[in-house]
Design an enzyme around this catalytic site. Structure first.
Site, PDB file in Angstrom:
ATOM      1  N   GLN A 166       0.844  -1.193   0.000  1.00 50.34           N
ATOM      2  CA  GLN A 166       0.000   0.000   0.000  1.00 50.34           C
ATOM      3  C   GLN A 166       0.883   1.248   0.000  1.00 50.34           C
ATOM      4  O   GLN A 166       1.920   1.288   0.668  1.00 50.34           O
ATOM      5  CB  GLN A 166      -0.918   0.006   1.216  1.00 50.34           C
ATOM      6  CG  GLN A 166      -1.911  -1.144   1.240  1.00 50.34           C
ATOM      7  CD  GLN A 166      -2.964  -1.054   0.149  1.00 50.34           C
ATOM      8  OE1 GLN A 166      -3.103  -0.041  -0.525  1.00 50.34           O
ATOM      9  NE2 GLN A 166      -3.715  -2.126  -0.030  1.00 50.34           N
ATOM     10  N   PHE A 201      -6.818 -12.661  -2.317  1.00 54.42           N
ATOM     11  CA  PHE A 201      -5.995 -11.583  -2.859  1.00 54.42           C
ATOM     12  C   PHE A 201      -5.054 -11.084  -1.758  1.00 54.42           C
ATOM     13  O   PHE A 201      -4.956  -9.890  -1.498  1.00 54.42           O
ATOM     14  CB  PHE A 201      -6.860 -10.440  -3.397  1.00 54.42           C
ATOM     15  CG  PHE A 201      -7.975 -10.878  -4.312  1.00 54.42           C
ATOM     16  CD1 PHE A 201      -7.759 -11.024  -5.678  1.00 54.42           C
ATOM     17  CD2 PHE A 201      -9.246 -11.141  -3.813  1.00 54.42           C
ATOM     18  CE1 PHE A 201      -8.793 -11.431  -6.523  1.00 54.42           C
ATOM     19  CE2 PHE A 201     -10.284 -11.545  -4.650  1.00 54.42           C
ATOM     20  CZ  PHE A 201     -10.054 -11.688  -6.011  1.00 54.42           C
ATOM     21  N   ASN A 253      -0.361  -8.874   4.102  1.00 57.17           N
ATOM     22  CA  ASN A 253      -0.656  -7.635   4.824  1.00 57.17           C
ATOM     23  C   ASN A 253      -1.785  -7.804   5.841  1.00 57.17           C
ATOM     24  O   ASN A 253      -1.714  -7.284   6.961  1.00 57.17           O
ATOM     25  CB  ASN A 253      -1.008  -6.545   3.808  1.00 57.17           C
ATOM     26  CG  ASN A 253      -1.139  -5.165   4.412  1.00 57.17           C
ATOM     27  OD1 ASN A 253      -0.256  -4.686   5.114  1.00 57.17           O
ATOM     28  ND2 ASN A 253      -2.245  -4.499   4.128  1.00 57.17           N
ATOM     29  N   GLU A 265      -3.409 -15.967  -3.357  1.00 54.37           N
ATOM     30  CA  GLU A 265      -2.941 -14.853  -4.184  1.00 54.37           C
ATOM     31  C   GLU A 265      -2.549 -15.393  -5.556  1.00 54.37           C
ATOM     32  O   GLU A 265      -2.097 -16.539  -5.672  1.00 54.37           O
ATOM     33  CB  GLU A 265      -1.740 -14.181  -3.502  1.00 54.37           C
ATOM     34  CG  GLU A 265      -0.961 -13.189  -4.334  1.00 54.37           C
ATOM     35  CD  GLU A 265      -1.792 -12.015  -4.795  1.00 54.37           C
ATOM     36  OE1 GLU A 265      -1.674 -11.668  -5.977  1.00 54.37           O
ATOM     37  OE2 GLU A 265      -2.563 -11.451  -3.987  1.00 54.37           O
ATOM     38  N   ASP A 307      -9.847  -8.663  -0.861  1.00 49.69           N
ATOM     39  CA  ASP A 307      -9.120  -7.415  -1.119  1.00 49.69           C
ATOM     40  C   ASP A 307      -8.614  -7.431  -2.561  1.00 49.69           C
ATOM     41  O   ASP A 307      -7.413  -7.473  -2.815  1.00 49.69           O
ATOM     42  CB  ASP A 307      -7.958  -7.272  -0.130  1.00 49.69           C
ATOM     43  CG  ASP A 307      -7.194  -5.962  -0.313  1.00 49.69           C
ATOM     44  OD1 ASP A 307      -7.742  -5.029  -0.944  1.00 49.69           O
ATOM     45  OD2 ASP A 307      -6.039  -5.881   0.148  1.00 49.69           O
ATOM     46  N   CYS A 349     -10.579  -1.029  -3.996  1.00 49.91           N
ATOM     47  CA  CYS A 349      -9.962   0.182  -4.546  1.00 49.91           C
ATOM     48  C   CYS A 349     -10.754   0.702  -5.739  1.00 49.91           C
ATOM     49  O   CYS A 349     -10.277   1.571  -6.466  1.00 49.91           O
ATOM     50  CB  CYS A 349      -8.504  -0.086  -4.934  1.00 49.91           C
ATOM     51  SG  CYS A 349      -8.282  -1.417  -6.133  1.00 49.91           S
TER      52      CYS A 349
END
Length: 443
Positions: free
Chosen positions: A276, A305, A310, A326, A374, A400
């Site tokens: 990020q 994801f 994180n 992922e 995410d 996002c």
């Protein structure tokens, strides 16, 4: 012979308009001669004059020439390069109004696209508006007419690089060195064959990866190494793909890092790894996700994801077991190393293309108490078909892109029987129209 392909010249005279509302990208919306016009640089409630930059059958675009009546939300742009630079779009809008714009955009997308409405809203997550950006891709170009190197972001809707000396939204380790980067490249033999710099700031180190289209000379290597040593920066070159990244100074590559003290986790990452860009908001975002998911010691959690872990590793500090998935093998390898480095054993990671659920492994058919999504801007549409398998009581979705979040929220609510309990925005990218958001679903 016809005249197909010839375009009418755009009107040169400025045109008066009243700005009614915001578009999703932060442009002002006006109606002129029965056509919607998206006006760059205008705020709702303002009377402006503008010139057209594009005219289509159903809509048009323009840019402000003069603010006749200013909005009370208008503020002076702090950056001297703002008028040209495409890195920011909303510096002339007050900080409170930027947040309100993003909240309105999120709710509008929920209503229009997903046909859903959150029962409640999270207070917005806010952080520093300046010096926040710890990762960036900077363009570089030697301009013979100017007789010097330009380094920075692109101009609005252009491939040209802004002639900039500094950048107040970049972390000071980067933003205060723009001129130094340009002077360094100017002295290299391959200055016309070096198109970009990937820059990343960690808590203890800052790294620059210079993308080069030909091999540097011995003198180039010496200049790059000297710059790294003098500036206290890690310097790399990249000749081709990611595998070609090689350290120049120091001679051995070093990981960057960031820590989450509350969750007793430290992450290590490479200069090209995705992280990020806003570490202050990232920490708040993780805290909010942890509160929203509320993982318990007996629960199994699925983190899709997951990147380099994180969210996965903080979740594993509270949950019984966490499965991280992922698409990138390099990111998963990094996540596995981060888990080991932090002494976290109640996790497992899988590489899977989440846009192709049919190719996913056995993890996709298991049951989980809670799920975290995410995804990238394209959203999580395809993997949602596995939702019935998971039987999760709660799903938290970090997004996002509010339009794909709204689309996916509609599926979770209308097809799978979840309720949209709460949603809110996180100001990950101040001074832009980029909307980072979170939504909580339960059934």
């Amino acid at each position: 012979m016809g005249h197909r392909g010839k375009r009418k010249p755009l009107p040169a005279e400025p045109i008066a308009a009243h700005i009614e509302s915001f578009a999703h990208d932060g442009k002002g919306i006006a109606h002129v001669d029965g056509r919607v016009v998206f006006v760059d640089g205008a705020l709702p409630g303002e009377d402006v004059t503008f010139v057209y930059t594009e005219i289509k059958r159903d809509y048009a675009a323009g840019r402000v020439v003069e603010i006749v009546t200013a909005s009370p939300d208008r503020v002076p742009a702090r950056c001297r390069h703002f008028a040209l630079c495409g890195g920011c779009s909303l510096q002339y809008l007050s900080e409170d109004a930027q947040i309100a714009l993003k909240e309105d955009l999120l709710l509008d997308q929920f209503r229009r696209i997903g046909k859903v409405e959150p029962a409640a809203q999270f207070p917005p997550l806010r952080g520093p508006h300046w010096g926040y950006r710890s990762r960036a891709r900077l363009g570089a170009r030697y301009v013979a007419k100017k007789g010097r190197e330009l380094v920075g972001f692109r101009e609005h809707a252009s491939a040209k690089i802004v002639d900039m000396t500094d950048c107040p939204v970049l972390h000071p380790a980067l933003g205060e060195r723009i001129q130094a980067f340009a002077e360094l490249i100017e002295g290299l033999s391959l200055r016309e064959r070096l198109p970009q710099i990937e820059a990343a700031v960690g808590e203890e180190r800052t790294a620059l990866v210079f993308r080069v289209l030909e091999d540097p000379t011995a003198e180039d290597f010496a200049r790059l190494a000297r710059f790294g040593k003098d500036q206290g920066l890690d310097v790399y070159i990249q000749r081709e793909g990611r595998d070609s990244v090689a350290p120049v100074y120091p001679e051995t590559a070093h990981d960057l890092s960031y820590s989450l003290p509350e969750w007793e986790v430290t992450f290590r990452f490479g200069p090209l790894d995705f992280t990020q860009v806003n570490m202050a908001i990232n920490r708040q975002m993780i805290d909010q996700v942890m509160q929203a998911l509320d993982p318990q010691p007996e629960e199994r959690v699925l983190d899709l994801f997951c990147g380099l872990g994180n969210f996965t590793l903080p979740l594993a500090r509270r949950a019984g077991h966490v499965t991280g998935v992922e698409g990138g093998a390099e990111a998963v390898a990094r996540a596995i190393r981060n888990a080991a480095d932090n002494g976290i054993g109640n996790v497992e990671f899988h590489v899977a293309d989440l846009s192709k659920p049919e190719s996913c492994g056995s993890w996709a058919g298991r049951e989980y108490h809670k799920v975290l999504l995410d995804p990238s801007r394209s959203g999580a549409l395809e993997i949602l078909q596995c939702v019935p398998n998971w039987k999760a009581g709660r799903i938290v979705y970090v997004s996002c892109n509010p339009s794909t979040l709204a689309r996916d929220a509609g599926i979770l609510v209308h097809e799978y029987g979840y309720r949209l309990l709460k949603a809110g925005v996180m100001d990950m990218f101040p001074h832009t129209a980029h909307v980072e958001s979170i939504a909580v679903f339960e059934r």
